[in-house]
Design a protein around this motif. Structure first.
Motif, short mmCIF file in Angstrom:
data_model
loop_
_atom_site.label_atom_id
_atom_site.label_comp_id
_atom_site.label_asym_id
_atom_site.label_seq_id
_atom_site.Cartn_x
_atom_site.Cartn_y
_atom_site.Cartn_z
N GLU A 1 -13.55 18.47 -33.75
CA GLU A 1 -12.02 18.76 -33.97
C GLU A 1 -11.92 19.47 -35.20
O GLU A 1 -11.57 20.54 -35.34
N ALA A 2 -12.70 18.93 -36.38
CA ALA A 2 -12.50 19.42 -37.48
C ALA A 2 -13.27 20.75 -37.89
O ALA A 2 -12.67 21.78 -38.43
N LYS A 3 -14.56 20.70 -37.39
CA LYS A 3 -15.23 21.84 -37.15
C LYS A 3 -14.69 23.28 -36.40
O LYS A 3 -14.66 24.26 -36.89
N ALA A 4 -14.06 22.66 -35.42
CA ALA A 4 -13.34 23.87 -34.58
C ALA A 4 -12.12 24.45 -35.38
O ALA A 4 -11.96 25.59 -35.53
N LEU A 5 -11.57 23.63 -36.29
CA LEU A 5 -10.24 24.03 -36.82
C LEU A 5 -10.69 24.77 -38.31
O LEU A 5 -10.20 25.70 -38.54
N LYS A 6 -12.05 24.46 -38.68
CA LYS A 6 -12.52 25.20 -39.65
C LYS A 6 -13.16 26.66 -39.52
O LYS A 6 -12.77 27.41 -40.13
N ALA A 7 -13.60 26.85 -38.25
CA ALA A 7 -14.01 28.06 -37.69
C ALA A 7 -12.73 28.73 -37.48
O ALA A 7 -13.00 29.84 -37.68
N ILE A 8 -11.81 28.31 -37.20
CA ILE A 8 -10.49 29.05 -36.85
C ILE A 8 -10.04 29.58 -38.01
O ILE A 8 -9.55 30.73 -38.31
N ASN A 9 -9.86 28.62 -39.02
CA ASN A 9 -9.14 28.87 -40.46
C ASN A 9 -10.04 29.95 -40.99
O ASN A 9 -9.46 31.00 -41.92
N LYS A 10 -11.27 29.72 -41.04
CA LYS A 10 -12.27 30.96 -41.86
C LYS A 10 -12.58 32.13 -41.19
O LYS A 10 -12.81 32.97 -41.74
N TYR A 11 -12.57 32.17 -39.76
CA TYR A 11 -12.98 33.43 -39.29
C TYR A 11 -12.04 34.03 -38.21
O TYR A 11 -12.38 35.01 -37.55
N SER A 12 -11.00 33.45 -38.08
CA SER A 12 -9.95 34.40 -37.45
C SER A 12 -9.64 35.70 -38.04
O SER A 12 -9.59 35.67 -39.10
N VAL A 13 -9.41 36.53 -36.97
CA VAL A 13 -9.07 37.98 -37.22
C VAL A 13 -8.02 38.26 -36.50
O VAL A 13 -8.04 38.51 -35.09
N ILE A 14 -6.72 38.56 -37.02
CA ILE A 14 -5.64 38.88 -36.14
C ILE A 14 -5.12 40.19 -36.60
O ILE A 14 -4.88 40.62 -37.98
N ARG A 15 -4.95 41.16 -35.60
CA ARG A 15 -4.45 42.60 -35.84
C ARG A 15 -3.31 42.81 -34.91
O ARG A 15 -3.52 42.63 -33.65
N LYS A 16 -2.21 43.05 -35.50
CA LYS A 16 -0.92 43.45 -34.49
C LYS A 16 -0.82 42.15 -33.48
O LYS A 16 -0.41 42.53 -32.35
N GLY A 17 -0.89 40.93 -33.86
CA GLY A 17 -0.50 39.67 -33.10
C GLY A 17 -1.70 39.35 -32.27
O GLY A 17 -1.27 38.38 -31.46
N GLU A 18 -2.75 40.02 -32.28
CA GLU A 18 -3.94 39.62 -31.40
C GLU A 18 -5.05 39.40 -32.05
O GLU A 18 -5.28 39.94 -33.13
N GLU A 19 -5.58 38.28 -31.58
CA GLU A 19 -7.00 37.91 -32.02
C GLU A 19 -8.10 38.70 -31.60
O GLU A 19 -8.52 39.11 -30.44
N GLN A 20 -8.78 39.05 -32.92
CA GLN A 20 -9.90 40.26 -32.75
C GLN A 20 -11.28 39.54 -32.46
O GLN A 20 -12.19 40.17 -31.68
N ASN A 21 -11.24 38.25 -33.24
CA ASN A 21 -12.72 37.56 -33.15
C ASN A 21 -12.77 36.98 -31.71
O ASN A 21 -12.28 36.05 -31.51
#
Length: 854
Positions: free
Chosen positions: A140-160
């Motif tokens: 759970e912690a690793k998944a949250l870390k991945a989301i926080n560190k590598y999420s790319v949002i443009r115009k309300g849509e996740e790009q990654n």
């Protein structure tokens, strides 16, 4: 080339030293996705896979629970990686620097003190991890870390696109931790920011799974139903069909679950999954009584099984589906042959148990018992099966009314069984058997004494002479066995030890790990001392399995003799008929008490047969046998009532005799009233017509037109016997009877209401009134024919004038209660002048849905 390489390196250095920092949104989606997977997300997947692998290794199917789960944890997809194989799991473990052995012994994040875990574990990224965290919490912690560190949002849509995997892993880890609402929160992000992702159906599958785990089956099945209406990829359909089938089963929708299991079997190609799906389908069908279809499913489970345990259990379940109409001999030969082949020979005890079940269904009771006993002689491969074999043998004794034998085998079954629900059920049955056994042998013992008491002196002498002759033969045989044992004992501990080629300077076999004292059983002194100590602690025990559980005598016969009161200790006069004849009671009072105790025990035995085992034929026979020996009136009435109440609906011909005895011999009892007009407690909702009729009857009662009110009520009950107001009408009729016929008749009718409508508000009110009427008020008693019975010991009794034989006494003068509470209450013939409003009066439109008024 050298110039070009130098130029490229210089460009890289310049770029890397640049002070300009790009915004997160401007970073390359490719690099973001690459970094996400090969850093934190990979570690999250690996942690989740470690948990699934660990759980799979510790998973053991319980084939005695209603259903097995389809998925073991190794079959779970990680994120959106559907169709995972064990090879993928091994590769990811190796890439993380963990092999299967290390995983099983040192699972990252598991608390210290657990099997195979060290106090401090190392995370896949090399950091030391807190020993209090679990593997799922790491995922759970690793998944949250991945989301926080590598999420790319443009115009309300996740790009990654890799973030989808992160959220699925986050949802999975939370579901398996029981954090269902948090899992739904994670999935909601996917539905909001990744609306066009082709993997959305998988997110909906886990959403439905979370709702199913929360027992919100309606929401779960709505999501599954919507998914089924869409065109899903084959991988998504595989996962969805499995979870949907299990959700339907949990919701109790077995027919729909079977259809979905058919679909799951079709779309899943994995042999292990197909086998488990088929086995579960067979369990559901067998529960529904569809033996032929269940047999086909278990055959498919056997065909695809890749596990020896599953093969054996599938074969046993196939045997259980035998309905007694097929080729029993062929099926028996097949199982006997397969039980002798290779590794199957180690499971002979289970195959013999299955053969016993088949023989029972084929009507071959003796052969079935032989198979169950053979099962007990083989090596134990499954304790639950051993317990079930003991149980089946006990059932055989129970069918012959041998309660001592049944109880002994039930005790052994309790010790051997491992499935707790079965043990709890068997424990109740074992307790019931002990109660029945106590009554059964008590009755037998008293019957024997009473029968002997009726014999003449020559008959007694002849009877005991035969008994003594049999006793002598038995004792001679026992003495021969004892002498043979003594001779064997002398050979084993004397000559054998002295002349044995194994003899050494110490005089016997050496004890291992202790001081050299010689082989234990070669020393008479140690053996005799050990035997004495054992008897002092445990008493006499039979040489049998589970000897510690309950005290067993030398044999079942000895246990029966003990229950019958036969003294096992030898007496010098045991070969004299006079010794036994002297012990037979001759006092009339003692013999009368013996019969009274025997009759009471017979009544209890008949009721227990019905209440504990629903054995109506045996209960009826026992109670009719009691009626035939003419017990005292109280016991006779209760026995007749029990016979009638348990038979009048299903076996009216059998109950007719009890009814006639009640009506003819005991006409003025509540039991006779019940026999004349037994009421059905399953009422329909009251109709407007009956409500209006009730109001009219109540109005007549208020106007003190009791006879007219009574006549009207009789007509209503005759016309509408199942109306919800029948109990209330009966209670009003009891008040009418009290006004017109006196308190005794009112009490009679109230007792009948208690018998007929015990669980209704009117039945409870009648019981309260009976307690009041019988507590302080004294009235003239009558016998079962209606004749007045004088009672000189009752100072409050006033003479009943005008009563005639066979008639109910009229206008009895009743002494008022002495307590102040009822002192000034107006009465008529000892009955309250007017019932309380809450007791009888019905408020219009106040009848609740269950059919009873206030």
């Amino acid at each position: 080339m050298k110039k070009k390489i130098i130029f490229l390196l210089a460009a890289i250095i310049v770029v890397s030293c640049s002070t300009k920092v790009k915004k997160p949104e401007a970073r390359s989606k490719f690099l973001k996705g690459f970094s996400t997977y090969y850093n934190t997300l990979f570690n999250a997947k690996d942690a989740l896979n470690s948990e699934f692998t660990s759980r799979d290794k510790s998973h053991k199917d319980n084939f005695y629970a209603p259903y097995i789960p389809i998925l073991t944890y190794e079959d779970q997809p990680l994120g959106s990686d559907l169709g995972q194989s064990s090879a993928f799991a091994e590769n990811t473990m190796k890439m993380a620097g963990l092999n299967n052995s290390a995983n099983s012994k040192n699972v990252p994040g598991m608390p210290p003190g657990m099997p195979g875990n060290s106090p401090m574990s190392q995370n896949p990224d090399g950091t030391m991890q807190n020993k209090g965290a679990t593997v799922l919490e790491i995922a759970e912690a690793k998944a949250l870390k991945a989301i926080n560190k590598y999420s790319v949002i443009r115009k309300g849509e996740e790009q990654n696109k890799k973030i989808f995997d992160a959220y699925i892993i986050l949802a999975q880890s939370r579901i398996y931790q029981g954090k269902y609402l948090s899992a739904l929160d994670a999935l909601n992000y996917v539905f909001t920011h990744m609306k066009k992702d082709k993997r959305l159906p998988l997110a909906h599958v886990y959403e439905a799974l979370a709702y199913a785990q929360m027992k919100n089956f309606r929401k779960s099945q709505d999501i599954f139903a919507e998914l089924k209406s869409e065109k899903l990829s084959k991988d998504h359909e595989k996962v969805m069909s499995i979870y949907y089938a299990e959700s339907l089963l949990d919701a109790g929708k077995k027919e729909e679950a079977v259809k979905e299991l058919d679909r799951a079997f079709e779309v899943n190609g994995n042999r292990k999954l197909k086998s488990r799906i088929a086995f579960l389908r067979g369990q559901v069908l067998q529960e529904q009584g569809k033996s032929d279809l269940a047999r086909e499913s278990f055959l498919a489970a056997y065909k695809y099984a890749n596990d020896f345990e599953f093969e054996v259990k599938s074969q046993i379940e196939i045997a259980k589906t035998f309905n007694g109409k097929g080729n029993y001999e062929g099926a028996k030969d097949y199982l006997e042959k397969i039980s002798k082949k290779g590794t199957y020979a180690s499971r002979k005890n289970e195959f013999y148990y299955a053969l016993g079940l088949m023989a029972n269904k084929a009507g071959k009771k003796r052969e079935a018992q032989e198979f169950f006993r053979k099962s007990l002689l083989e090596k134990v491969s499954d304790s639950q099966v051993r317990g079930l074999a003991y149980y089946e043998i006990g059932k055989g004794y129970l069918e012959k009314n041998d309660y001592i034998g049944a109880g002994a085998y039930y005790d052994s079954a309790l010790v051997a069984m491992t499935y707790e629900p079965s043990k709890l059920l068997l424990k109740d049955q074992s307790n019931y058997i002990k109660k029945i056994s106590k009554n059964y042998y008590f009755i037998k013992k008293n019957d024997s004494i009473l029968s002997l008491a009726k014999m003449t002196e020559p008959q007694k002498t002849e009877y005991f002479s035969k008994y003594i002759a049999a006793l002598k033969i038995k004792e001679e045989k026992a003495e021969q066995e004892r002498r043979r044992a003594e001779r064997s004992k002398g050979f084993d501990t004397g000559d054998y030890n002295a002349n044995s080629i194994f003899a050494n300077g110490n005089g016997g076999f050496e004890d291992f790990g202790v001081a050299a004292k010689g082989f234990y059983f070669s020393n008479n002194n140690t053996v005799s001392k050990g035997s004495a100590t054992f008897k002092q602690i445990w008493g006499d025990r039979a040489l049998s399995d589970n000897w510690r559980y309950s005290k067993k005598m030398a044999s079942l016969e000895d246990m029966k003799n003990e229950a019958l009161g036969v003294n096992a200790a030898p007496n010098p006069r045991r070969f004299e008929p006079a010794y036994y004849i002297e012990q037979i009671p001759t006092d009339v009072a003692k013999l009368s008490q013996l019969k009274k105790d025997r009759d009471t025990a017979s009544l209890g035995l008949g009721i227990m047969y019905q209440n504990y085992f629903t054995n109506t034929p045996l209960a009826t026979k026992t109670l009719y046998d009691l009626v035939d020996v003419k017990p005292e009136e109280k016991v006779m009435l209760q026995a007749l009532y029990e016979i009638f109440s348990m038979n009048y609906e299903k076996n009216p011909q059998i109950s007719e005799r009890a009814k006639q005895i009640l009506i003819t011999d005991y006409p003025y009892t509540s039991y006779a009233e019940f026999a004349r007009n037994p009421k059905n407690s399953n009422f329909v909702k009251s109709s407007d017509e009956v409500e209006n009729e009730y109001k009219a009857a109540y109005a007549l009662y208020e106007s003190e037109k009791f006879a007219e009110s009574q006549a009207k009520i009789d007509q209503i009950i005759l016309k509408y016997p199942k109306d919800a107001l029948v109990p209330k009408l009966s209670l009003l009729n009891a008040f009418n009877a009290g006004k017109t016929s006196g308190k005794e008749v009112m009490i009679l009718q109230l007792e009948q209401i208690v018998l007929n409508y015990a669980k209704t508000p009117e039945g409870m009110k009648a019981k309260e009134m009976l307690n009041y009427l019988k507590s302080d008020l004294k009235f003239q008693t009558t016998d079962h024919k209606g004749n007045a019975v004088p009672n000189n010991n009752n100072p409050q009794m006033i003479e009943n004038k005008g009563s005639t034989p066979g008639n109910i006494p009229q206008n009895n003068q009743i002494q008022q209660p002495s307590n102040q509470q009822n002192k000034n209450q107006p009465t008529l013939n000892g009955v309250p002048k007017k019932p309380q409003l809450n007791d009888l009066q019905m408020v219009p439109n106040s009848i609740p849905a269950n059919g009873y008024g206030k």
